[in-house]
Write a protein that holds these residues in place. Structure first.
Motif, short mmCIF file in Angstrom:
data_model
loop_
_atom_site.label_atom_id
_atom_site.label_comp_id
_atom_site.label_asym_id
_atom_site.label_seq_id
_atom_site.Cartn_x
_atom_site.Cartn_y
_atom_site.Cartn_z
N PHE A 156 0.84 -1.20 0.00
CA PHE A 156 0.00 0.00 0.00
C PHE A 156 0.87 1.26 0.00
O PHE A 156 0.60 2.21 -0.74
N ILE A 157 1.92 1.26 0.82
CA ILE A 157 2.84 2.40 0.86
C ILE A 157 3.51 2.59 -0.49
O ILE A 157 3.61 3.71 -1.01
N ASP A 158 3.97 1.49 -1.07
CA ASP A 158 4.65 1.55 -2.37
C ASP A 158 3.72 2.11 -3.46
O ASP A 158 4.11 2.98 -4.24
N THR A 159 2.49 1.63 -3.49
CA THR A 159 1.52 2.10 -4.48
C THR A 159 1.20 3.57 -4.27
O THR A 159 1.08 4.34 -5.24
N TYR A 160 1.06 3.98 -3.02
CA TYR A 160 0.77 5.38 -2.72
C TYR A 160 1.90 6.28 -3.23
O TYR A 160 1.64 7.32 -3.85
N LEU A 161 3.13 5.90 -2.97
CA LEU A 161 4.27 6.70 -3.42
C LEU A 161 4.36 6.74 -4.94
O LEU A 161 4.66 7.78 -5.53
N GLU A 162 4.09 5.61 -5.57
CA GLU A 162 4.13 5.57 -7.03
C GLU A 162 3.07 6.50 -7.62
O GLU A 162 3.33 7.21 -8.60
N ASN A 163 1.89 6.52 -7.02
CA ASN A 163 0.82 7.41 -7.48
C ASN A 163 1.10 8.87 -7.13
O ASN A 163 0.43 9.77 -7.64
N SER A 164 2.10 9.10 -6.28
CA SER A 164 2.48 10.47 -5.91
C SER A 164 3.70 10.93 -6.70
O SER A 164 4.43 11.82 -6.26
N ASP A 165 3.93 10.29 -7.84
CA ASP A 165 5.02 10.66 -8.77
C ASP A 165 6.41 10.27 -8.31
O ASP A 165 7.40 10.80 -8.80
N VAL A 166 6.50 9.35 -7.37
CA VAL A 166 7.80 8.74 -7.06
C VAL A 166 7.90 7.52 -7.98
O VAL A 166 7.60 6.39 -7.59
N VAL A 167 8.30 7.76 -9.23
CA VAL A 167 8.14 6.76 -10.28
C VAL A 167 9.26 5.72 -10.32
O VAL A 167 9.07 4.64 -10.88
N TYR A 168 10.41 6.03 -9.74
CA TYR A 168 11.54 5.10 -9.83
C TYR A 168 11.51 4.08 -8.70
O TYR A 168 11.43 4.45 -7.52
N ALA A 169 11.60 2.82 -9.07
CA ALA A 169 11.44 1.73 -8.10
C ALA A 169 12.52 1.74 -7.03
O ALA A 169 12.24 1.42 -5.86
N ASP A 170 13.75 2.08 -7.39
CA ASP A 170 14.82 2.09 -6.40
C ASP A 170 14.62 3.19 -5.35
O ASP A 170 14.88 2.99 -4.16
N ILE A 171 14.14 4.35 -5.78
CA ILE A 171 13.87 5.44 -4.85
C ILE A 171 12.69 5.08 -3.94
O ILE A 171 12.72 5.32 -2.73
N ARG A 172 11.66 4.49 -4.54
CA ARG A 172 10.49 4.08 -3.74
C ARG A 172 10.90 3.05 -2.69
O ARG A 172 10.40 3.06 -1.57
N MET A 173 11.79 2.14 -3.07
CA MET A 173 12.22 1.10 -2.14
C MET A 173 12.86 1.72 -0.90
O MET A 173 12.59 1.30 0.24
N GLU A 174 13.71 2.73 -1.13
CA GLU A 174 14.33 3.43 -0.01
C GLU A 174 13.28 4.14 0.84
O GLU A 174 13.33 4.09 2.08
N MET A 175 12.32 4.80 0.18
CA MET A 175 11.30 5.55 0.90
C MET A 175 10.34 4.63 1.65
O MET A 175 9.93 4.94 2.78
N VAL A 176 9.99 3.51 1.02
CA VAL A 176 9.08 2.56 1.67
C VAL A 176 9.69 2.06 2.97
O VAL A 176 9.00 1.97 4.00
N ASP A 177 10.97 1.72 2.93
CA ASP A 177 11.65 1.26 4.14
C ASP A 177 11.60 2.32 5.23
O ASP A 177 11.35 2.03 6.41
N HIS A 178 11.84 3.57 4.82
CA HIS A 178 11.85 4.68 5.78
C HIS A 178 10.45 4.91 6.37
O HIS A 178 10.29 5.04 7.60
N VAL A 179 9.44 4.97 5.50
CA VAL A 179 8.07 5.24 5.95
C VAL A 179 7.57 4.09 6.83
O VAL A 179 6.99 4.31 7.90
N ALA A 180 7.80 2.86 6.40
CA ALA A 180 7.34 1.70 7.16
C ALA A 180 7.98 1.67 8.55
O ALA A 180 7.30 1.38 9.56
N SER A 181 9.27 1.98 8.61
CA SER A 181 9.97 1.98 9.90
C SER A 181 9.39 3.04 10.84
O SER A 181 9.17 2.77 12.03
N ASP A 182 9.11 4.23 10.30
CA ASP A 182 8.54 5.30 11.13
C ASP A 182 7.15 4.95 11.64
O ASP A 182 6.80 5.22 12.80
N ILE A 183 6.35 4.35 10.78
CA ILE A 183 4.98 3.96 11.18
C ILE A 183 5.03 2.86 12.23
O ILE A 183 4.28 2.88 13.22
#
Length: 215
Positions: free
Chosen positions: A10-37
């Protein structure tokens, strides 16, 4: 407390729909967001994942999108750093010398028009090779986009017109100065394109290893 795979997706899809189009960048962000939550929920926030996520995004989405731009700048820096490192490789001057000899032999054995045509299409050949490699890579990766891989197109485009600059500044390749100037310039362009091809392959393989979980 660990988030479920559905939450992570869900986090990954949300970021992709928010114009974070590159998979490697999303992977870094997903880890960060998931850890904070997860930290918030472990600290005592009893709300559901979706409620915590919604609050988190209200507070941090603008910063995440700003970080996305910084990631892209880092991707460009990584390309040029790798490119400069490859320039120091002993094979680089060897490629240049071979290119010069090859273009000189071409000039000696074929007509002026044929020589000029071959010189002018050097960057096109390299760029076409990159596009073909990228398309194949994308198909293998199920059309996932990677920042460094995709942004490699920019230096290829920058070199596209380099031989034509030398050709346009020479009248006849029969004159010694014009011949050396043109062959030297075209050889430089070909060498740089070949270096880009080499680092493209290296970066493709690096992403293959680093982001294997995204395949």
């Amino acid at each position: 407390m660990k988030l479920s795979k559905a939450d992570i997706q869900f986090i990954d899809t949300y970021l992709e729909n928010s114009d974070v189009v590159y998979a490697d960048i999303r992977m870094e962000m997903v880890d960060h967001v998931a850890s904070d939550i997860e930290n918030r929920m472990e600290a005592g926030d009893t709300r559901s994942f979706y409620e915590v996520f919604k609050t988190y995004m209200v507070e941090n989405k603008a910063q995440l999108l700003k970080d996305n731009k910084q990631f892209l700048k880092s991707a460009d820096k990584k390309i040029w750093k790798t490119f400069l490192k490859e320039l120091k490789n002993p094979i680089t001057p060897l490629l240049y010398v071979i290119s010069c000899v090859g273009f000189y032999m071409l000039h000696q054995n074929f007509s002026l028009e044929t020589s000029r045509l071959c010189l002018s299409i050097v960057p096109l050949v390299g760029f076409t090779g990159f596009i073909f490699t990228y398309v194949v890579y994308q198909s293998v990766k199920d059309n996932k986009r990677f920042s460094v891989v995709e942004r490699l197109a920019f230096p290829f485009l920058a070199l596209y017109q380099l031989p034509n600059i030398f050709l346009n500044n020479t009248k006849e390749l029969s004159e010694t100065s014009d011949l050396f100037w043109t062959i030297g310039g075209a050889s430089l362009a070909l060498t740089l394109v070949l270096i880009l091809v080499i680092i493209s392959i290296k970066l493709f393989k690096n992403y293959e290893r680093q982001y294997k979980t995204l395949a």
